[in-house]
Scaffold this active site. Structure first.
Site, PDB file in Angstrom:
ATOM      1  N   ARG A  88       0.664  -1.266  -0.063  1.00  0.00           N
ATOM      2  CA  ARG A  88      -0.057  -0.085  -0.021  1.00  0.00           C
ATOM      3  C   ARG A  88       0.811   1.205   0.024  1.00  0.00           C
ATOM      4  NH1 ARG A  88      -3.398  -2.950   3.463  1.00  0.00           N
ATOM      5  NH2 ARG A  88      -5.080  -3.644   2.287  1.00  0.00           N
ATOM      6  N   LYS A 114       2.848  11.210 -11.082  1.00  0.00           N
ATOM      7  CA  LYS A 114       2.011  10.356 -11.990  1.00  0.00           C
ATOM      8  C   LYS A 114       2.787   9.259 -12.264  1.00  0.00           C
ATOM      9  CE  LYS A 114      -0.972  13.517 -14.568  1.00  0.00           C
ATOM     10  NZ  LYS A 114      -1.218  13.794 -16.135  1.00  0.00           N
ATOM     11  N   GLU A 171       8.579  18.017 -25.141  1.00  0.00           N
ATOM     12  CA  GLU A 171       8.074  18.515 -23.826  1.00  0.00           C
ATOM     13  C   GLU A 171       8.634  19.823 -23.286  1.00  0.00           C
ATOM     14  OE1 GLU A 171       5.297  16.830 -22.737  1.00  0.00           O
ATOM     15  OE2 GLU A 171       5.719  14.653 -22.841  1.00  0.00           O
ATOM     16  N   LYS A 179       6.838  23.035 -14.056  1.00  0.00           N
ATOM     17  CA  LYS A 179       6.096  22.341 -13.683  1.00  0.00           C
ATOM     18  C   LYS A 179       5.766  22.160 -12.353  1.00  0.00           C
ATOM     19  CE  LYS A 179       5.115  17.527 -14.351  1.00  0.00           C
ATOM     20  NZ  LYS A 179       5.213  16.061 -14.947  1.00  0.00           N
ATOM     21  N   GLU A 226      -4.346  17.343 -10.733  1.00  0.00           N
ATOM     22  CA  GLU A 226      -4.999  17.598 -11.993  1.00  0.00           C
ATOM     23  C   GLU A 226      -6.532  17.994 -12.233  1.00  0.00           C
ATOM     24  OE1 GLU A 226      -2.879  15.767 -15.595  1.00  0.00           O
ATOM     25  OE2 GLU A 226      -5.016  14.959 -15.817  1.00  0.00           O
ATOM     26  N   ARG A 244      -3.166  21.921 -13.791  1.00  0.00           N
ATOM     27  CA  ARG A 244      -2.332  21.019 -14.325  1.00  0.00           C
ATOM     28  C   ARG A 244      -2.601  20.417 -15.487  1.00  0.00           C
ATOM     29  NH1 ARG A 244       0.509  15.922 -10.841  1.00  0.00           N
ATOM     30  NH2 ARG A 244       1.918  15.355 -12.617  1.00  0.00           N
ATOM     31  N   ASN A 261      -1.092  18.731 -20.429  1.00  0.00           N
ATOM     32  CA  ASN A 261      -1.467  17.727 -21.445  1.00  0.00           C
ATOM     33  C   ASN A 261      -1.830  18.272 -22.764  1.00  0.00           C
ATOM     34  OD1 ASN A 261      -2.015  15.659 -19.533  1.00  0.00           O
ATOM     35  ND2 ASN A 261      -3.796  16.723 -18.858  1.00  0.00           N
ATOM     36  N   HIS A 319      -1.268  16.002 -25.724  1.00  0.00           N
ATOM     37  CA  HIS A 319      -1.209  14.812 -25.097  1.00  0.00           C
ATOM     38  C   HIS A 319      -2.450  13.976 -25.683  1.00  0.00           C
ATOM     39  CE1 HIS A 319       2.238  15.913 -23.347  1.00  0.00           C
ATOM     40  NE2 HIS A 319       2.673  14.941 -22.773  1.00  0.00           N
ATOM     41  N   HIS A 370      -1.563  10.378 -27.150  1.00  0.00           N
ATOM     42  CA  HIS A 370      -1.718   9.190 -26.397  1.00  0.00           C
ATOM     43  C   HIS A 370      -2.433   8.216 -27.390  1.00  0.00           C
ATOM     44  CE1 HIS A 370      -1.152  10.674 -22.218  1.00  0.00           C
ATOM     45  NE2 HIS A 370       0.050  10.263 -22.539  1.00  0.00           N
ATOM     46  N   HIS A 415       7.294   8.960 -27.206  1.00  0.00           N
ATOM     47  CA  HIS A 415       6.382   9.855 -26.569  1.00  0.00           C
ATOM     48  C   HIS A 415       6.332  11.240 -26.950  1.00  0.00           C
ATOM     49  CE1 HIS A 415       3.366  10.901 -23.654  1.00  0.00           C
ATOM     50  NE2 HIS A 415       4.092  11.909 -23.084  1.00  0.00           N
TER      51      HIS A 415
HETATM   52  N1  LIG Z   1       4.536  10.186 -15.425  1.00  0.00           N
HETATM   53  C1  LIG Z   1       4.525  11.351 -16.020  1.00  0.00           C
HETATM   54  O1  LIG Z   1       4.161  12.362 -15.649  1.00  0.00           O
HETATM   55  C2  LIG Z   1       4.987  11.094 -17.598  1.00  0.00           C
HETATM   56  C3  LIG Z   1       5.193  12.262 -18.376  1.00  0.00           C
HETATM   57  C4  LIG Z   1       5.448  12.371 -19.770  1.00  0.00           C
HETATM   58  C5  LIG Z   1       5.938  11.000 -20.148  1.00  0.00           C
HETATM   59  N2  LIG Z   1       5.850   9.867 -19.407  1.00  0.00           N
HETATM   60  C6  LIG Z   1       5.983   8.646 -19.926  1.00  0.00           C
HETATM   61  O2  LIG Z   1       7.451   8.530 -20.264  1.00  0.00           O
HETATM   62  C7  LIG Z   1       7.633   7.705 -21.057  1.00  0.00           C
HETATM   63  C8  LIG Z   1       8.554   8.084 -21.966  1.00  0.00           C
HETATM   64  O3  LIG Z   1       9.893   8.133 -21.291  1.00  0.00           O
HETATM   65  P1  LIG Z   1      11.348   8.168 -21.987  1.00  0.00           P
HETATM   66  O4  LIG Z   1      11.356   9.241 -23.103  1.00  0.00           O
HETATM   67  O5  LIG Z   1      12.290   8.701 -21.046  1.00  0.00           O
HETATM   68  O6  LIG Z   1      11.411   6.824 -22.538  1.00  0.00           O
HETATM   69  P2  LIG Z   1      12.200   5.748 -22.152  1.00  0.00           P
HETATM   70  O7  LIG Z   1      12.226   5.483 -20.581  1.00  0.00           O
HETATM   71  O8  LIG Z   1      11.626   4.599 -23.027  1.00  0.00           O
HETATM   72  O9  LIG Z   1      13.590   5.967 -22.518  1.00  0.00           O
HETATM   73  C9  LIG Z   1      13.990   6.066 -23.857  1.00  0.00           C
HETATM   74  C10 LIG Z   1      15.071   5.017 -24.267  1.00  0.00           C
HETATM   75  O10 LIG Z   1      16.130   5.855 -23.780  1.00  0.00           O
HETATM   76  C11 LIG Z   1      16.931   4.854 -23.034  1.00  0.00           C
HETATM   77  N3  LIG Z   1      17.734   5.833 -22.075  1.00  0.00           N
HETATM   78  C12 LIG Z   1      17.484   6.046 -20.752  1.00  0.00           C
HETATM   79  N4  LIG Z   1      18.571   6.814 -20.284  1.00  0.00           N
HETATM   80  C13 LIG Z   1      19.447   6.989 -21.246  1.00  0.00           C
HETATM   81  C14 LIG Z   1      20.724   7.543 -21.154  1.00  0.00           C
HETATM   82  N5  LIG Z   1      21.228   8.326 -20.183  1.00  0.00           N
HETATM   83  N6  LIG Z   1      21.471   7.405 -22.093  1.00  0.00           N
HETATM   84  C15 LIG Z   1      21.159   6.459 -23.192  1.00  0.00           C
HETATM   85  N7  LIG Z   1      19.985   5.932 -23.162  1.00  0.00           N
HETATM   86  C16 LIG Z   1      19.146   6.204 -22.194  1.00  0.00           C
HETATM   87  C17 LIG Z   1      16.201   4.024 -22.337  1.00  0.00           C
HETATM   88  O11 LIG Z   1      16.570   2.629 -22.194  1.00  0.00           O
HETATM   89  C18 LIG Z   1      15.083   3.925 -23.626  1.00  0.00           C
HETATM   90  O12 LIG Z   1      15.827   2.978 -24.551  1.00  0.00           O
HETATM   91  C19 LIG Z   1       6.439   7.220 -21.551  1.00  0.00           C
HETATM   92  O13 LIG Z   1       5.947   5.742 -21.329  1.00  0.00           O
HETATM   93  C20 LIG Z   1       5.470   8.240 -21.354  1.00  0.00           C
HETATM   94  O14 LIG Z   1       4.012   7.713 -21.075  1.00  0.00           O
HETATM   95  C21 LIG Z   1       5.252   9.931 -18.003  1.00  0.00           C
END
Ligand SMILES: NC(=O)c1ccc[n+]([C@@H]2O[C@H](COP(=O)([O-])OP(=O)(O)OC[C@H]3O[C@@H](n4cnc5c(N)ncnc54)[C@H](O)[C@@H]3O)[C@@H](O)[C@H]2O)c1
Length: 356
Positions: free
Chosen positions: A123, A145, A187, A228, A238, A242, A246, A249, A253, A266
């Site tokens: 939990r 999130k 972003e 942010k 949100e 907030r 989006n 987005h 999505h 993304h």
């Molecule tokens: N929680 C939230 O508020 C929020 C906001 C925006 C996006 N997201 C989510 O985040 C995800 C996308 O994040 P992302 O773009 O970081 O994707 P990711 O985590 O898949 O990373 C992208 C690639 O970069 C690689 N990588 C990570 N760090 C590295 C580094 N320092 N050097 C080389 N390679 C590296 C990873 O292994 C992966 O292959 C999506 O699932 C999206 O839905 C969440």
């Protein structure tokens, strides 16, 4: 070491974001001081571990009783019930209890998955976010999130679970693939368009927003986190302000789901979504032609794949998780730095803004 600190003000759940070269040294200090008696688990993905395993293992030795390291596959496939269960079971096997700490060290995928596991295991246990991609530094690591995907749509299962702290070491961005760099830059552009005209004006002056283009990385990460943090401090769950985060987005999505999760980054989907939202903003919300062209010019510095219209898009659009009473709210721009919302009668309107 010169680190920027941005504070997220949330009463008892307030925390700091440490940004800059060498931020992992501060993380090491934090872990050394972790004295709740609870065990620590570090979660990362295969690629990050292959690049930084040595440093991760040394960080894992910092807590009094060394941390366990869990490595998940890289990419969107890890945001699934299967990997959530696997991670929670690893936590149980490692003996994590309510006084334990999870360290999510990776991009948005690791942050979302490990954050969700930390929020549901027993939990809820504490988590700190250690973002390693530009996207996770400027966006996903802050705000609490967490989530995994369903075949029915992106991030459809998740929670709000604020971290105890965020450590964004900009040194690790040097190993990012250009596509992942640009994904994060999308972003940054989103934050600039919705919340920070000064940041937007800066992005206009940088001809090449790519990894070698000379952008001041630490400043843009700091500016994006600051904006942010301000929004989260006034609207954690949100309910209103907030929602501006989006921007772009809803279509993003839907695109990610309709193209098959992981096919399109993304941020690439967000860049495409913002183009559609800008067109609608001009058509419906009185976004001035000059401001529209400025916004589009900055967006066009982010390369995106050529995506064709697909009928399944409209189905995914209508399932958007931000819908209220069955209707989807779109964030649109009245001006650079000023947003508004609209609830269209027809959720397909965004797709048609791009594909006619
Ligand atoms: N929680 C939230 O508020 C929020 C906001 C925006 C996006 N997201 C989510 O985040 C995800 C996308 O994040 P992302 O773009 O970081 O994707 P990711 O985590 O898949 O990373 C992208 C690639 O970069 C690689 N990588 C990570 N760090 C590295 C580094 N320092 N050097 C080389 N390679 C590296 C990873 O292994 C992966 O292959 C999506 O699932 C999206 O839905 C969440």
């Amino acid at each position: 070491m010169d680190i920027d600190i941005v504070h997220v003000e949330l009463g008892e759940r307030s925390y700091s974001i440490h940004i800059g070269s060498g931020a992992w040294d501060f993380l090491e200090e934090y872990l050394r001081g972790w004295n709740s008696g609870g065990k620590v688990m570090m979660v990362t993905d295969e690629r990050v571990y292959s690049l930084y395993g040595h440093r991760i293992e040394s960080l894992a030795r910092a807590p009094v009783s060394s941390a366990t390291v869990a490595v998940v596959p890289e990419g969107e496939e890890s945001k699934s019930f299967h990997h959530l269960e696997d991670l929670c079971r690893k936590m149980a096997h490692a003996g994590l209890d309510r006084s334990s700490l999870v360290v999510a060290l990776g991009g948005g995928v690791v942050g979302d998955l490990a954050g969700l596991a930390a929020s549901v295991y027993l939990r809820g246990v504490s988590v700190i976010q250690v973002p390693t991609t530009l996207l996770s530094m400027v966006d996903s690591s802050t705000g609490g999130k967490t989530g995994i995907n369903l075949p029915e749509g992106k991030n459809q299962v998740g929670s709000f679970h604020q971290p105890q702290a965020v450590y964004a070491d900009t040194d690790v961005l040097g190993t990012l693939e250009p596509r992942d760099w640009f994904s994060g830059m999308a972003e940054v552009v989103k934050i600039s368009l919705t919340l920070d005209p000064e940041l937007f004006a800066y992005l206009e002056t940088v001809e090449d927003l790519g990894p070698e283009g000379g952008v001041d990385t630490r400043s843009i990460v700091e500016a994006a986190c600051r904006r942010k943090a301000e929004v989260i401090s006034i609207d954690e769950k949100e309910a209103g302000p907030r929602l501006v985060l989006n921007f772009g987005h809803t279509l993003a999505h839907a695109l990610e789901s309709s193209t098959g999760l992981g096919e399109i980054r993304h941020g690439e989907a967000v860049a495409i979504g913002m183009r559609a939202a800008l067109t609608l903003s001009k058509q419906i919300c009185g976004l001035d032609e000059g401001q529209y062209k400025r916004a589009l010019a900055v967006l066009e510095k982010i390369p995106v794949p050529d995506i064709r219209y697909d009928r399944s898009l409209e189905q995914f659009l209508s399932r958007d998780k931000k819908r209220v009473g069955g209707r989807v709210r779109y964030v649109l721009l009245e001006d650079i730095g000023r947003c508004t919302y609209m609830i269209p009668d027809d959720p397909g309107i965004l797709a048609r803004a791009l594909w006619g």
